[in-house]
Structures are given as structure tokens and as C-alpha cells.
Motif scaffolding. Structure first.
Motif, PDB file in Angstrom:
ATOM      1  N   CYS A 115     -88.798  -1.625 -29.497  1.00 20.41           N
ATOM      2  CA  CYS A 115     -88.928  -0.175 -29.408  1.00 20.41           C
ATOM      3  C   CYS A 115     -88.132   0.364 -28.230  1.00 20.41           C
ATOM      4  CB  CYS A 115     -90.391   0.242 -29.325  1.00 20.41           C
ATOM      5  SG  CYS A 115     -91.304  -0.362 -27.908  1.00 20.41           S
ATOM      6  N   GLU A 116     -87.932   1.685 -28.234  1.00 13.72           N
ATOM      7  CA  GLU A 116     -87.155   2.309 -27.166  1.00 13.72           C
ATOM      8  C   GLU A 116     -87.779   3.640 -26.762  1.00 13.72           C
ATOM      9  OE1 GLU A 116     -83.747   4.931 -29.478  1.00 13.72           O
ATOM     10  OE2 GLU A 116     -83.179   2.933 -28.764  1.00 13.72           O
ATOM     11  N   CYS A 117     -87.378   4.115 -25.596  1.00 16.66           N
ATOM     12  CA  CYS A 117     -87.821   5.410 -25.080  1.00 16.66           C
ATOM     13  C   CYS A 117     -86.623   6.059 -24.388  1.00 16.66           C
ATOM     14  CB  CYS A 117     -88.974   5.228 -24.090  1.00 16.66           C
ATOM     15  SG  CYS A 117     -89.513   6.746 -23.275  1.00 16.66           S
ATOM     16  N   ASN A 118     -86.307   7.286 -24.780  1.00 19.37           N
ATOM     17  CA  ASN A 118     -85.168   7.962 -24.159  1.00 19.37           C
ATOM     18  C   ASN A 118     -85.474   9.410 -23.776  1.00 19.37           C
ATOM     19  OD1 ASN A 118     -85.154   9.048 -26.756  1.00 19.37           O
ATOM     20  ND2 ASN A 118     -83.536   7.637 -27.424  1.00 19.37           N
ATOM     21  N   GLU A 119     -86.784   9.733 -23.695  1.00 21.88           N
ATOM     22  CA  GLU A 119     -87.158  11.045 -23.193  1.00 21.88           C
ATOM     23  C   GLU A 119     -88.539  10.979 -22.541  1.00 21.88           C
ATOM     24  OE1 GLU A 119     -87.857  14.115 -26.074  1.00 21.88           O
ATOM     25  OE2 GLU A 119     -88.238  12.665 -27.664  1.00 21.88           O
ATOM     26  N   ILE A 120     -88.798  11.920 -21.652  1.00 21.74           N
ATOM     27  CA  ILE A 120     -90.085  11.995 -20.961  1.00 21.74           C
ATOM     28  C   ILE A 120     -90.990  12.892 -21.785  1.00 21.74           C
ATOM     29  CG2 ILE A 120     -91.261  12.702 -18.845  1.00 21.74           C
ATOM     30  CD1 ILE A 120     -88.507  12.235 -17.412  1.00 21.74           C
ATOM     31  N   THR A 121     -92.053  12.325 -22.338  1.00 21.29           N
ATOM     32  CA  THR A 121     -92.930  13.069 -23.241  1.00 21.29           C
ATOM     33  C   THR A 121     -94.295  13.383 -22.634  1.00 21.29           C
ATOM     34  OG1 THR A 121     -93.770  11.015 -24.209  1.00 21.29           O
ATOM     35  CG2 THR A 121     -91.832  12.005 -25.252  1.00 21.29           C
ATOM     36  N   PHE A 122     -94.518  12.933 -21.400  1.00 24.99           N
ATOM     37  CA  PHE A 122     -95.822  13.137 -20.753  1.00 24.99           C
ATOM     38  C   PHE A 122     -95.672  14.145 -19.615  1.00 24.99           C
ATOM     39  CE2 PHE A 122     -93.695   9.222 -19.437  1.00 24.99           C
ATOM     40  CZ  PHE A 122     -93.438   9.488 -18.102  1.00 24.99           C
ATOM     41  N   PRO A 123     -96.784  14.757 -19.173  1.00 25.95           N
ATOM     42  CA  PRO A 123     -96.706  15.688 -18.035  1.00 25.95           C
ATOM     43  C   PRO A 123     -96.213  14.966 -16.792  1.00 25.95           C
ATOM     44  CG  PRO A 123     -98.829  15.835 -19.160  1.00 25.95           C
ATOM     45  CD  PRO A 123     -98.141  14.624 -19.704  1.00 25.95           C
TER      46      PRO A 123
END
Length: 259
Positions: A115-123
Motif C-alpha cells: 500500500c501507499e500514502c501520498n497525502e495527509i488525510t488526518f488533522p
């Protein structure tokens, strides 16, 4: 046609690998860090009849990673790997690695989600805890923490690999401590200009259920995403997967490792 790749091929190779930069994280990272002319690293390219690159094979020490976006000379790559120590240490996209399974003697198999993550989705982080970034001076403390955790296997080469990662800026370690003792940490490895792999997520059993690892992961995500880099990780535990997905990771495929 299969041939060895060299620095003159770099632009073509990089353009090809950037089709799936996260899945090619290890190949990209090793090329950027070590180039094409190392004793411990070799790269081969498979070109079609028009001279277009259609597959790449990396050897890093005794491990191999193939990448292809379509049809390629599977038997040709398998022939190269048969010259290696047996069983072959092979990893890559699950559907790609499966093509080699009838052709090679392979070791123990492990299949994980990629899996990957390329954005900040949390406060924004609440700064509930002081999160520090490790230096070379912290290497023994990091290994001491990992040794306290049953799920971790610390090999004789672990120290050298960790030192090399920190020295070459191809990896980082973030941590939280209590009373001067490291109690939770998250590491990255294979960092390159596009991405990095999250590894070594761990918390001392006596300090769990405090949200330490999640808070460190938020800091790691913030640092890398703001630098324009994608974070990747493997997981095979659905409970761990749910935690990562709450932080913004999403599945992009399956990854198979033989070793």
C-alpha cells in the motif's frame, strides 16, 4: 533481447520504472544510491524488436527483483537467476513473480499487501508526545528496542544495514522515549527521490495502547508528503492494515517474497 544495463541507459530505465514508482521503489532507490557499475548490483533490460525497453531485472547482492509492464522474456530472466545461489531470493509484484514459479527453485514464500500514502488525510498533529529523529548515535538503542519485541528478528547484519541507511540518507528512524528509554519507533528504508518504504513499526510491549506508533506514523507521513514523496509499506495483518488505512494508506497491489 536481454542485455546488461549501464549509465547510458539511465534516462530510458528511469522513465520506464516511473510507470509504477511505488512498486519500483527498491529498484529506483538502488539505482540512485549505487548506479550501474557495482560488484554487488547488476541490472538487465529486456528490449523488444523495436528496441523499446519492456522489462528490468535487478540483482542486489543475492536478491532479485523483476519489473515488467507487459509481455517479456520470462525464460531469459529465469536463466540469469539460475546462476545464483539456490534457492533464488526473489521478490516483486505477485502476478509477475508467479510467472517465474514454474521455472526456478525458490525458498519460503510470503505474500503481503502493498500500500501507499501520498497525502495527509488526518488533522494536524496534536504534539501529544515529543517525537525525535534518530542519528547514528541512536543505532544501538534502536536495536535494543527491537530486541525486546518478540515479533522482530534482529540479524547479525542489522546494525550495519541500519548504519548504512542513516549514513546514506536512504532511511530514517523516528522515535518516542520515556525516562530516557526508547519505547516506540518507526523507520523508513529505500528512500529515493520519489518514495520511501516504512519498516520497523514497533512499540515495547510494556508501553502499548498509548497510541505511540500511530503518532509517530503521522509525523512520518507529514514529513514525507510535504517533501513530495510517496510512502509505501507491506502488511499481512488485517488489523494493522486497518490502522494504516485510517492514516491515509491504500492498497495498490500484492507483493510476493521468496527467501
Amino acid at each position: 533481447m536481454i542485455r546488461k544495463l549501464n549509465s547510458a541507459d539511465h534516462h530510458v530505465v528511469f522513465s520506464f520504472l516511473r510507470q509504477e514508482p511505488s512498486l519500483n521503489l527498491f529498484i529506483i532507490g538502488d539505482i540512485e544510491a549505487f548506479g550501474y557499475e557495482q560488484e554487488f548490483q547488476e541490472l538487465w533490460g529486456d528490449f523488444d524488436e523495436n528496441g523499446k525497453l519492456r522489462a528490468v531485472l535487478l540483482r542486489f547482492y543475492d536478491s532479485y527483483i523483476p519489473y515488467a509492464s507487459g509481455e517479456f522474456d520470462i525464460e531469459g530472466f529465469a536463466k540469469i537467476m539460475r546462476h545464483a545461489a539456490q534457492p533464488v531470493r526473489l521478490s516483486g509484484k505477485t502476478e509477475l513473480v508467479a510467472k517465474f514459479e514454474p521455472l526456478l527453485s525458490l525458498g519460503k514464500k510470503r505474500v503481503t499487501y502493498f500500500c501507499e500514502c501520498n497525502e495527509i488525510t488526518f488533522p494536524g498533529a496534536e504534539n501529544r508526545y515529543e517525537i525525535k529523529q534518530a542519528t547514528i548515535d541512536d543505532v544501538d538503542r534502536i536495536l535494543e528496542l527491537r530486541n525486546r519485541i518478540a515479533e522482530f528478528s534482529v540479524s547479525p547484519s542489522s546494525r550495519d544495514m541500519l548504519v548504512k541507511s542513516l549514513e546514506t540518507n536512504t532511511g530514517r528512524v523516528y522515535y518516542i522515549e520515556e525516562a530516557g528509554r526508547m519505547v516506540s519507533s518507526v523507520a523508513t528504508t529505500a528512500e529515493n527521490t520519489l518514495s520511501a518504504m516504512v519498516v520497523g513499526v514497533c512499540t515495547d510491549p510494556n508501553y502499548r495502547q498509548k497510541g505511540y506508533a500511530s503518532e509517530i506514523m503521522k509525523r512520518v507521513i507529514e514529513d514525507y508528503v510535504r517533501a513530495g514523496k510517496t510512502l509505501c509499506l507491506f502488511y499481512d495483518n488485517p488489523n494493522a492494515g486497518r490502522i494504516y488505512k485510517r492514516l491515509g494508506f491504500y492498497d495498490i497491489g500484492m507483493w510476493t517474497m521468496y527467501g
